[in-house]
Design a protein around this motif. Structure first.
Motif, short mmCIF file in Angstrom:
data_model
loop_
_atom_site.label_atom_id
_atom_site.label_comp_id
_atom_site.label_asym_id
_atom_site.label_seq_id
_atom_site.Cartn_x
_atom_site.Cartn_y
_atom_site.Cartn_z
N SER A 44 3.99 5.63 24.08
CA SER A 44 3.58 6.73 23.20
C SER A 44 4.11 8.09 23.65
CB SER A 44 2.05 6.81 23.12
OG SER A 44 1.50 7.16 24.38
N HIS A 94 11.18 8.76 12.90
CA HIS A 94 9.85 9.39 12.96
C HIS A 94 9.81 10.52 11.93
CE1 HIS A 94 6.22 11.19 14.46
NE2 HIS A 94 6.83 12.20 15.07
N TYR A 131 13.97 4.35 22.33
CA TYR A 131 13.27 3.68 23.42
C TYR A 131 14.32 3.28 24.47
CZ TYR A 131 9.31 3.58 20.24
OH TYR A 131 8.28 3.95 19.39
N ARG A 168 3.26 13.30 22.60
CA ARG A 168 2.70 12.00 22.28
C ARG A 168 2.98 11.69 20.81
NH1 ARG A 168 1.27 8.84 26.70
NH2 ARG A 168 0.27 10.16 28.27
N SER A 213 4.93 -0.99 20.81
CA SER A 213 3.47 -1.01 20.78
C SER A 213 2.83 -0.40 22.02
CB SER A 213 2.96 -2.46 20.63
OG SER A 213 3.40 -3.04 19.43
N GLU A 214 3.61 -0.17 23.06
CA GLU A 214 3.03 0.26 24.33
C GLU A 214 3.47 1.66 24.77
OE1 GLU A 214 2.84 -2.81 27.49
OE2 GLU A 214 3.91 -4.09 26.06
N TYR A 271 2.00 8.61 18.21
CA TYR A 271 1.22 7.38 18.10
C TYR A 271 1.47 6.60 16.81
CZ TYR A 271 -1.54 9.21 22.02
OH TYR A 271 -1.94 9.67 23.25
N SER A 280 12.16 7.98 24.99
CA SER A 280 10.92 7.43 25.52
C SER A 280 10.76 7.78 26.99
CB SER A 280 10.89 5.92 25.34
OG SER A 280 11.95 5.30 26.06
N MET A 282 3.11 3.12 16.97
CA MET A 282 2.24 2.16 17.64
C MET A 282 1.18 1.63 16.67
SD MET A 282 1.56 4.09 21.28
CE MET A 282 0.53 2.76 21.89
#
Length: 532
Positions: free
Chosen positions: A286, A241, A359, A434, A283-284, A436, A271, A439
């Motif tokens: 955040s 990130h 994750y 958060r 994808s799910e 995003y 996560s 995603m």
């Protein structure tokens, strides 16, 4: 009276003239306003008609000056007909089939293997995941600036059905864990040194840790041969990130690192799933829990118990991040989380915005998948041989002894963040955050048909579907014979001489090379009391 009338006459004339001038000015203003309104409406209508007919292109959607499309966005001929797609792999549906290029690629992003972008960045990993996880992971990192991937594959990732696809992606090098590879690694410098010795001859996570380190050692050589500038070791459940960069670019982030810096440390975020039915974590999910290094000390320890929620530690698993190393002479791994140098202590910096998104147990099935990969007994004593971190040990015992209903209840209590009030409180405090961007990027890749097209392209390289399936069976059977015969627990046991060499090395090198850095938990409350 006549004098008075004569005196008033000019005044009356002047007033009449002023009134006429004001009326004319208002009329002109009204006409001008009407004209501008009609002009604006005409231009808007014209633009709408052009866009509707495909005559107006937003330049931000053209990722390359020569109008090349992103890999997988081009609409092929008859080869990608409905019948071809329907005969593809089952994973095609999971990876998305939309063909519309909806993701706004920047014009100067390039994804070719021979990219001239600087610096050149590679990622190495050891994985047994399937395409539904590996493809989003690869192409996300391509988007943020990674050009080359060294994938050491086992299990599902090593099956011909998966590896066939991976080998067709530019910049991806697939390395299978064959007997020849393990024999070569058994003769490597790492295996005959002491800094990793405490992890030898142990199962599960310890064995994986040794494999990762040996694979990283080989990846350094391959990275140097490929002309790479930076190397990163990352698992396929982790995403870089690059926060703090203007273009959300890992390439930009590393290009700004001073030349005297050898290693860049990315603190990890973990996560925090909000549901128990996650299917595609990238994808799910955040919401993430921030690393200790990115939080004020009083906030971290002040809300430690709320953030821990009865688990053994603030993070479920590790908290010491991952690192990028500059390719240079005498570079070596220092376990899966760090790098080192045989000739000097690396000069390292830790980033205060960018992070690794980990994750962690995002799917309920992760409980049983970890259990199925490890043959330890589900007792508190035996799991210490297999897992380095407390939560992994507890999860393994639950998955091995509880019913499906009990496992789900435990998963909801320990992993799922369903308390919206608590979530909002910790978000406001900055402990939760958060994120995003991953995603958006991965969903854009999926909707553009990138993953689907990669799978279809790989299948079309075979002469026929029947021939392709036969090659899968043949390849799998041959790999079953050669792969996994030697494990890190057995490597090095071929003769007494190696054991003798290691004893000498323990005496001579233990002081010069510190032990490998394992996955470490974040600071606990006891650390707070010691510090204060």
């Amino acid at each position: 009276m006549a004098g008075l009338h004569s005196a008033l006459r000019p005044t009356t004339s002047s007033s009449s003239s002023s009134s006429f001038s004001s009326s004319s000015s208002q009329s002109f203003s009204s006409r001008l306003l009407l004209l501008l309104t009609l002009l604006s409406l005409t231009l808007a209508s014209f633009a709408f008609i052009l866009q509707w007919r495909g005559g107006l292109n937003d330049p931000i959607t053209r990722w390359s000056p020569d109008h090349n499309e992103f890999p997988g966005m081009g609409v092929s001929g008859s080869g990608t007909s409905h019948s071809s797609r329907s005969s593809g792999s089952d994973c095609v549906d999971l990876l998305g089939q939309s063909r519309s290029p909806v993701f706004p690629y920047f014009k100067d992003w390039k994804f070719g293997h021979g990219s001239d972008l600087k610096p050149k960045i590679c990622i190495t990993t050891s994985t047994s995941a399937g395409l539904e996880q590996i493809l989003p992971w690869i192409f996300y990192h391509k988007v943020i600036g990674v050009s080359t991937f060294f994938l050491f594959v086992e299990g599902k990732a090593a099956s011909a059905n998966v590896s066939k696809v991976l080998e067709t992606i530019p910049g991806v090098k697939v390395i299978f864990r064959t007997r020849e590879l393990e024999e070569q690694q058994a003769k490597s410098r790492i295996w005959n040194e002491t800094w990793l010795a405490s992890f030898f001859y142990k199962p599960c996570n310890y064995e994986l840790f040794v494999k990762q380190s040996l694979n990283m050692e080989m990846a350094i050589v391959m990275a140097r041969d490929a002309g790479m500038d930076w190397i990163i070791h990352l698992d396929t459940d982790e995403l870089i990130h690059p926060a703090g960069t203007r273009e959300y670019s890992l390439r930009q982030l590393l290009s700004d690192v001073p030349g005297n810096v050898d290693m860049v440390i990315f603190p990890n975020y973990e996560s925090s799933v909000e549901r128990d039915d996650i299917k595609e974590p990238f994808s799910e999910v955040s919401m993430f829990k921030k690393n200790y290094d990115h939080l004020p000390k009083d906030v971290y320890f002040g809300h430690y118990k709320e953030a821990t929620r009865g688990n053994p530690n603030y993070f479920l698993t590790y908290g010491n991040g991952k690192a990028a190393a500059r390719i240079q002479d005498h570079l070596r791994p220092n376990g899966a989380h760090r790098w080192h140098n045989y000739m000097k202590t690396p000069n390292e910096i830790k980033l205060d915005e960018a992070a690794v998104l980990h994750y962690t147990y995002p799917k309920f099935s992760d409980l049983t998948s970890r259990r199925d990969r490890c043959g330890c007994k589900p007792t508190k004593e035996d799991v210490k041989r297999c897992f380095m971190l407390e939560f992994d040990r507890a999860a393994f015992i639950i998955a091995s002894t509880a019913t499906e209903e009990e496992m789900l209840r435990w998963y909801r209590e320990r992993i799922v963040w369903a308390d919206k009030e608590l979530n909002l409180k910790l978000l406001r405090k900055g402990i939760l955050t958060r994120v995003y961007a991953p995603m958006v990027i991965i969903q854009g890749l999926r909707e553009s048909g990138t993953f689907h097209s990669v799978v279809i392209s790989a299948m079309q390289t075979s002469v026929s579907k029947e021939h392709f399936l036969k090659s899968i069976e043949s390849s799998n059977s041959s790999r079953a014979i050669t792969s996994g015969v030697i494990t890190s627990r057995k490597m090095g046991n071929s003769g007494e001489s190696q054991a003798t060499v290691r004893k000498f090395l323990e005496i001579e090198e233990a002081a010069s090379h510190p032990s490998a850095i394992p996955p470490l938990s974040p600071p606990g409350l006891h650390d707070f009391h010691i510090d204060t």
